[in-house]
Design a protein around this motif. Structure first.
Motif, PDB file in Angstrom:
ATOM      1  N   GLY A   1       0.797  -1.226   0.000  1.00  0.00           N
ATOM      2  CA  GLY A   1       0.000   0.000   0.000  1.00  0.00           C
ATOM      3  C   GLY A   1       0.828   1.273   0.000  1.00  0.00           C
ATOM      4  O   GLY A   1       1.962   1.312   0.501  1.00  0.00           O
ATOM      5  N   ASN A   2       0.249   2.318  -0.573  1.00  0.00           N
ATOM      6  CA  ASN A   2       0.869   3.640  -0.567  1.00  0.00           C
ATOM      7  C   ASN A   2       0.668   4.260   0.809  1.00  0.00           C
ATOM      8  O   ASN A   2      -0.467   4.397   1.267  1.00  0.00           O
ATOM      9  N   PRO A   3       1.734   4.646   1.499  1.00  0.00           N
ATOM     10  CA  PRO A   3       1.584   5.157   2.866  1.00  0.00           C
ATOM     11  C   PRO A   3       0.818   6.471   2.962  1.00  0.00           C
ATOM     12  O   PRO A   3       0.473   6.895   4.067  1.00  0.00           O
ATOM     13  N   SER A   4       0.532   7.117   1.828  1.00  0.00           N
ATOM     14  CA  SER A   4      -0.290   8.326   1.847  1.00  0.00           C
ATOM     15  C   SER A   4      -1.778   8.017   1.722  1.00  0.00           C
ATOM     16  O   SER A   4      -2.617   8.919   1.845  1.00  0.00           O
ATOM     17  N   SER A   5      -2.112   6.750   1.466  1.00  0.00           N
ATOM     18  CA  SER A   5      -3.509   6.356   1.322  1.00  0.00           C
ATOM     19  C   SER A   5      -4.173   6.213   2.690  1.00  0.00           C
ATOM     20  O   SER A   5      -3.509   5.933   3.686  1.00  0.00           O
ATOM     21  N   THR A   6      -5.499   6.383   2.708  1.00  0.00           N
ATOM     22  CA  THR A   6      -6.220   6.380   3.987  1.00  0.00           C
ATOM     23  C   THR A   6      -6.926   5.074   4.298  1.00  0.00           C
ATOM     24  O   THR A   6      -7.464   4.911   5.389  1.00  0.00           O
ATOM     25  N   TYR A   7      -6.958   4.124   3.347  1.00  0.00           N
ATOM     26  CA  TYR A   7      -7.572   2.830   3.623  1.00  0.00           C
ATOM     27  C   TYR A   7      -6.568   1.935   4.349  1.00  0.00           C
ATOM     28  O   TYR A   7      -5.390   2.294   4.532  1.00  0.00           O
ATOM     29  N   ALA A   8      -7.019   0.739   4.754  1.00  0.00           N
ATOM     30  CA  ALA A   8      -6.248  -0.093   5.682  1.00  0.00           C
ATOM     31  C   ALA A   8      -4.848  -0.416   5.189  1.00  0.00           C
ATOM     32  O   ALA A   8      -3.869  -0.352   5.948  1.00  0.00           O
ATOM     33  N   ARG A   9      -4.721  -0.754   3.907  1.00  0.00           N
ATOM     34  CA  ARG A   9      -3.408  -1.152   3.393  1.00  0.00           C
ATOM     35  C   ARG A   9      -2.435   0.038   3.417  1.00  0.00           C
ATOM     36  O   ARG A   9      -1.250  -0.125   3.697  1.00  0.00           O
ATOM     37  N   GLY A  10      -2.933   1.210   3.117  1.00  0.00           N
ATOM     38  CA  GLY A  10      -2.097   2.399   3.174  1.00  0.00           C
ATOM     39  C   GLY A  10      -1.728   2.780   4.595  1.00  0.00           C
ATOM     40  O   GLY A  10      -0.593   3.172   4.876  1.00  0.00           O
TER      41      GLY A  10
END
Length: 390
Positions: free
Chosen positions: A41-50
């Motif tokens: 996941g992209n660490p800037s994303s707000t879903y669980a994987r991020g």
């Protein structure tokens, strides 16, 4: 030779080039691999994987920070030590408040890492910055007094590496820090070679900026970190999405950051268990064997006492290192710095120390590491002596 060392150097080859790069520790590899697969996941994303990726990134940042005695928010991840050096040097000068000197001044030294020297050259050529390059003595050291003498009212940064990558010579960073603090000047040190070989604490050193590099401490290539003391303003090298506190745009390399965090933990544990002393014993044993096998022909380059515990740079009379190295089937080593590999010319570092061309061309750098054994040292000394004899 240990099985682990043999596997990492190539079958039957003793790896004595840890200053060029280190193998990735198996524990580091285990830690980072999940973040290349299910943890993508992209660490800037707000879903669980991020969110998971962001948490892993910040955990790694905390581990690297703890390793050098810093706060998490004072660590910026970069893609290499050269990038970290550029961010420190160029960033400090271009990040000046408009009320700063009209023509800023930077101080460095002759045996500095090429990345710092290149950044200084760029500042001089394209931004009108004055640069003073201090000479070194025969051991490769500068003095705090010479730094103090070089500082002017326009000086904004001093950049002096902690340990030289070729000779291992240590610089008196704490003494230099006392000078820069008194003068109100920022101090950057490239500690890429020191990290993992000796204890580092940014508060004890007194530095404002410090570079450490993953692949010099058993993490992968492509990840490094810059310590930036709280309150120090830098101009970003890469603009864009605002990652790394706005200092280094681009989606973060979570997997390699995790690897560097694990490498920092391993290094801290090894140092606690006496790794510096172990490396010193192996380094000195290697020199003793070489001197006994080649009496009167082996000459140390660099400071006898103030140097990295793992680094031995010696010149062997009657040899050219680049001609001798291909005959070392059992040893992986370097002629001077890996940055100059393949160029049959005296090392600029050794030239700056005043060595003759003949002695400089006969210099070989041997750097022991985590899996080096006494048997490796004996095997290497015999192989080098045999090659020198031929």
């Amino acid at each position: 030779m240990s099985t682990v060392a043999a596997d990492r150097a190539g079958a039957g080859v003793v790896y004595l080039d840890h200053n060029a790069t280190t193998p990735v520790d198996a524990s580091v590899l285990d830690a980072l691999l999940p973040w290349l697969s299910e943890g993508f996941g992209n660490p800037s994303s707000t879903y669980a994987r991020g969110v998971a990726a962001r948490e892993a990134l910040e955990d790694a940042r905390g581990r690297v920070a703890a390793f050098v005695g810093a706060a998490s928010e004072e660590v910026v991840f970069t893609g290499s030590g050269s990038e970290a050096d550029l961010l420190a040097v160029r960033g400090a000068v271009l990040g000046l408040h408009p009320a700063g000197p009209a023509r800023p001044h930077v101080v460095t030294q002759a045996t500095e890492h090429p990345a710092v020297l290149a950044a200084c050259d760029e500042l001089q050529q394209w931004h009108g910055v004055d640069v003073t390059v201090l000479p070194v003595d025969q051991h490769g050291q500068v003095t705090a007094a010479s730094v103090a003498e070089a500082i002017t009212p326009a000086t904004v940064l001093v950049s002096i590496m902690h340990a030289n990558n070729e000779t291992g010579t240590l610089q008196p960073i704490q003494d230099i820090a006392a000078v820069t603090r008194e003068s109100g000047v920022l101090l950057h040190t490239d500690a890429a070679q020191s990290a993992g070989k000796m204890a580092l604490d940014v508060a004890e050193l007194g530095v404002d900026l410090m570079t450490i590099v993953g692949h010099k401490m058993y993490a992968p290539k492509g990840i490094a970190a810059l310590y930036v003391r709280d309150g120090v303003a830098l101009h970003p090298v890469i603009g864009g999405g605002g990652q790394e506190r706005g200092l280094r745009a681009g989606t973060e390399n979570v997997a390699f950051a995790v690897g560097m965090g694990r490498a920092a933990d391993l290094a801290a544990d090894a140092l606690t268990r006496g790794e510096s002393a172990r490396l010193t014993r192996l380094r000195d044993l290697l020199e003793e064997h070489l001197s006994a096998l080649l009496p009167g022909r082996v000459h140390l380059n660099g400071h006898r006492d103030q140097r990295l515990p793992n680094t031995l740079n010696v010149s062997i009379d009657g040899t050219r290192a680049l001609s001798m190295l291909p005959h070392l089937d059992l040893v992986a080593a370097s002629a001077g710095s890996a940055c100059h590999a393949g160029q049959d010319r005296p090392s600029p570092v050794l030239e700056a120390m005043g060595l003759s061309p003949e002695r400089a061309l006969g210099a070989i750098r041997l750097s022991v590491g985590r899996w080096t054994t006494e048997a490796d040292v004996v095997t290497s000394a015999r192989a080098i002596a045999d090659a020198a004899g031929r």
